[in-house]
Design an enzyme around this catalytic site. Structure first.
Site, PDB file in Angstrom:
ATOM      1  N   TYR A   1      50.163  41.403  26.151  1.00 49.66           N
ATOM      2  CA  TYR A   1      48.745  41.306  26.490  1.00 49.66           C
ATOM      3  C   TYR A   1      47.929  41.434  25.192  1.00 49.66           C
ATOM      4  CZ  TYR A   1      44.220  42.461  28.431  1.00 49.66           C
ATOM      5  OH  TYR A   1      42.889  42.467  28.730  1.00 49.66           O
TER       6      TYR A   1
ATOM      7  N   ARG B   1      35.584  65.173  35.238  1.00 48.17           N
ATOM      8  CA  ARG B   1      36.406  64.555  34.177  1.00 48.17           C
ATOM      9  C   ARG B   1      37.816  65.109  34.264  1.00 48.17           C
ATOM     10  NH1 ARG B   1      36.262  66.895  29.573  1.00 48.17           N
ATOM     11  NH2 ARG B   1      34.004  67.042  29.447  1.00 48.17           N
TER      12      ARG B   1
ATOM     13  N   ASP C   1      54.778  48.121  30.688  1.00 49.74           N
ATOM     14  CA  ASP C   1      53.528  47.680  31.307  1.00 49.74           C
ATOM     15  C   ASP C   1      53.936  46.845  32.517  1.00 49.74           C
ATOM     16  OD1 ASP C   1      51.274  46.235  32.088  1.00 49.74           O
ATOM     17  OD2 ASP C   1      50.455  46.132  30.061  1.00 49.74           O
TER      18      ASP C   1
ATOM     19  N   LYS D   1      44.299  44.432  38.228  1.00 46.45           N
ATOM     20  CA  LYS D   1      44.972  43.201  38.622  1.00 46.45           C
ATOM     21  C   LYS D   1      45.514  43.341  40.047  1.00 46.45           C
ATOM     22  CE  LYS D   1      43.839  42.418  34.358  1.00 46.45           C
ATOM     23  NZ  LYS D   1      44.749  42.638  33.247  1.00 46.45           N
TER      24      LYS D   1
HETATM   25  C1  PLP Z   1      44.638  43.213  31.954  1.00 43.50           C
HETATM   26  C2  PLP Z   1      45.858  43.789  31.348  1.00 43.50           C
HETATM   27  C3  PLP Z   1      45.802  44.937  30.550  1.00 43.50           C
HETATM   28  C4  PLP Z   1      44.488  45.627  30.225  1.00 43.50           C
HETATM   29  O1  PLP Z   1      43.904  46.182  31.335  1.00 43.50           O
HETATM   30  P1  PLP Z   1      42.298  46.361  31.541  1.00 43.50           P
HETATM   31  O2  PLP Z   1      42.222  46.910  32.899  1.00 43.50           O
HETATM   32  O3  PLP Z   1      41.686  45.025  31.350  1.00 43.50           O
HETATM   33  O4  PLP Z   1      41.869  47.323  30.467  1.00 43.50           O
HETATM   34  C5  PLP Z   1      46.985  45.428  30.038  1.00 43.50           C
HETATM   35  N1  PLP Z   1      48.171  44.814  30.275  1.00 43.50           N
HETATM   36  C6  PLP Z   1      48.258  43.707  31.020  1.00 43.50           C
HETATM   37  C7  PLP Z   1      49.587  43.073  31.246  1.00 43.50           C
HETATM   38  C8  PLP Z   1      47.119  43.159  31.573  1.00 43.50           C
HETATM   39  O5  PLP Z   1      47.209  42.029  32.301  1.00 43.50           O
END
Ligand code: PLP
Length: 395
Positions: free
Chosen positions: A98, A46, A170, A195
């Site tokens: 998001y 962890r 982000d 992604k």
């Molecule tokens: C998918 C996404 C998230 C969240 O991520 P997870 O891996 O699904 O927890 C946050 N910000 C954006 C822009 C995203 O596309």
């Protein structure tokens, strides 16, 4: 070293004990220590794991950050950033967020005494106007989801720095291949590595990158304290995915431009949202801030919700699915899928209407992607006879 080279080599020296060229999957929870307080830098997985450490070093190198931390999801990474908030703190966020980020703000942090203001994402002056003495964080996504507007990162970073606030970007949609927010003055980058960075739609993961040592220490403390870490195998998969980020992004961008051009001007399409089109309101900023325009294209149908349903049912190559950034093309209906948890009036006010679709343009042959969209649009045209049916006219 250049970006594509860092993606393949940063944090990934040959394994010192065996010479393994590829970072091994250190599938272990614990580490044998030599004596009291005498170990090889790892005690418990962890707290730290060598496969995860390689991923963290690689992602930090890609964002030009001093420090990287990997998490079990993008939301786990976001929570670690948000762990620095205390009751009474104020956060300013862009309004085209998001859905999961909006949910944790409103349903987890607001009840704990944190306040939020949402400002039109692309209006820099609105961020300055919303600042209060208790403003601690400014949180933006750019390009935004799903309308693909841009936030001027350097300008909002200047606002944050003037008021002693921390700017979080982000960077999931753009990836460090297209845009490096820390170089533009942001303090922290957050990713859903689920992604583009992993890129193969087979892992859920997240990351935080920063060059601020105090913030890093806080985030690292939280990572160990709360424990939202990725497994060694997931860390390894993301590390493997990241190796091809540069070549994948080039193809995503090329294909998305082809798809955007095809949709632009189609009689069944009312509006196309793609920063690479000269008609996009943020096209000039995109040219300045990004090295290319990304793989996401949104568009609004000139039709009904039923037309949209006919279209998505007719798709053969694009899959109707949430998520984005994989090699395969996806089509998403934000109003009922990713943005379904946002109240309907709020959603419509932001332009996320029932006829809006978001495409994650994959790296298949773009001719097949355009042919697929064309034939699915054709089904709608036949359904309501909006486009003259040349075959019927000839009969
Ligand atoms: C998918 C996404 C998230 C969240 O991520 P997870 O891996 O699904 O927890 C946050 N910000 C954006 C822009 C995203 O596309």
């Amino acid at each position: 070293m250049e970006f594509a080279t860092r993606a393949i080599h940063a944090g990934q020296e040959a394994d010192p004990s065996t010479g393994a060229t590829i970072t091994p999957i250190f599938q272990t929870s614990t580490y044998t220590q030599q004596g009291l307080g005498d170990n090889k830098g790892f005690e418990y997985s962890r707290t730290g794991n060598p496969t995860r450490a390689a991923l963290e070093a690689c992602l930090a190198a890609l964002e030009n950050a001093r420090f990287g931390l990997a998490f079990g999801s993008g939301m786990a990474a976001a929570s670690a950033v948000l762990s620095v908030l205390r009751p009474g703190d104020h956060v300013i966020a862009g309004d085209d967020l998001y859905g999961g980020t909006y949910r944790i703000f409103e349903r987890v942090l607001r009840p704990m005494g944190v306040t939020f203001d949402y400002v039109p994402a692309r209006e820099t002056a609105a961020y300055a106007a919303a600042v209060r003495p208790e403003t601690k964080l400014i949180w933006v996504e750019t390009p935004t989801n799903p309308l693909l507007s841009l936030v001027d990162i350097a300008a909002v970073a200047a606002v944050a720095r003037e008021h002693g606030a921390v700017l979080i970007v982000d960077n999931t949609f753009a990836t460090p291949y297209l845009q490096r927010p820390l170089d533009l003055g942001a303090h922290v980058v957050v990713h859903s590595t689920t992604k583009y960075i992993n890129g193969h739609s087979d892992v859920v993961g997240g990351a935080i990158l920063t060059s601020d040592e105090h913030l890093y220490t806080d985030f690292k403390f939280y990572q160990n304290a709360a424990g939202g870490v990725p497994s060694p195998f997931d860390s390894w998969l993301v590390l493997r995915g990241a190796k091809t980020l540069a070549v994948r992004m080039r193809q995503h961008c090329e294909n998305a431009m082809g798809v955007a051009r095809f949709l632009d001007g189609h009689p069944l399409v009312r509006a196309v949202y793609y920063p690479g089109l000269p008609s996009h309101p943020d096209h000039a900023l995109a040219r300045r801030q990004m090295t290319d325009f990304g793989g996401m294209v949104s568009f609004a149908f000139d039709g009904t919700r039923e037309d949209v349903d006919t279209f998505v049912r007719g798709l053969r190559v694009f899959a109707l699915a949430e998520s984005l950034g994989g090699v395969e093309s996806l089509c998403c209906h934000p109003a009922s899928m990713t943005h379904g948890s946002i109240p309907v009036e709020e959603r419509e006010r932001r332009g996320v209407t029932e006829t809006l679709l978001r495409l994650s343009v994959g790296i298949e042959d773009v001719r097949d992607l355009i042919a697929d969209l064309d034939q699915a649009l054709g089904r709608v045209a036949h359904a309501d006879a909006r486009i003259p049916d040349t075959a019927a006219a000839a009969r």
